[in-house]
Design an enzyme around this catalytic site. Sequence first.
Site, PDB file in Angstrom:
ATOM      1  CE1 TYR A  30      -3.067  -2.987   0.426  1.00 37.08           C
ATOM      2  CE2 TYR A  30      -3.663  -2.193   2.593  1.00 37.08           C
ATOM      3  CZ  TYR A  30      -3.835  -3.099   1.580  1.00 37.08           C
ATOM      4  OH  TYR A  30      -4.761  -4.095   1.706  1.00 37.08           O
TER       5      TYR A  30
ATOM      6  CE  LYS B 128      -9.811   3.872   0.375  1.00 39.26           C
ATOM      7  NZ  LYS B 128      -9.605   3.885  -1.086  1.00 39.26           N
TER       8      LYS B 128
END
Length: 266
Positions: A40, A220
Amino acid sequence: MEIPRLGFGTYQMDEREECVEAVELAMETGYEHVDTAQGYDNEEYVAEGLDASGVDRDEVFVATKLDTDNLASDDVVETAQESAERLGTDSIDLLYVHWPINTYDPEETLPALDELVDDGLVERVGLSNFRPDQMREAIETLDAPVYAHQVEMHPMLPQEELHELAVEEDHQLVAYCPIARGKVADVPEIRQVAEKHDATAAQVSLAWLMDKENVTAIPKAASPDHVEENYESLELELDDEDRETIGSIETRERIVDFDEAPWNQV
């Protein structure tokens, strides 16, 4: 600290300001679990967000994942140390193998994870996106217990076999894409349950996951409204009628899919 039922996902939060602010807000809202990954490119930003929130690090469960190019034995050890440094911690609460592809080799990767646990750099071992047969092989190979298995999971992809295995082997099934990137809002059965409880479809999907034995959800969210909306799903209690309604969904859809994915290699 055990893994909380609800976590905060940070996938695609590779811009410093967005990630730091989102993690800070999540911690201030009440989340106690944050999920990141080497791939990420935001472990450092996650650490900044945690620091900015002022929370005690011992009260936050932090998980990260090994990149698929970092699964050879030496790379596992070296890059896990680098992740710990970026996260600003002496010990990673949970370290996953992100995908059993590319450089993954059970005979190399898994003993390296055991070494990290023995050395104290990693508290718990996790796996992600494994097929059931790969899970069983890993469980037999590892000395350390498998603490968690992270997979895509939502009402259109209920993962029955992997859930049964999680309960049987007593590890946590951690659900990413828990609201199917918003697609749960298009499912009539979920909308029906949401209207009944004056909730959102996202909250119903999250509540449905957390209602299950050995399941954690890690949505998220970048906007303050969504961060808070997801957190409020902890207050939503489903009844048997709700479970039956959601269980009747016939639509099946996988959001994260590509040719090299383990389930496409059988």
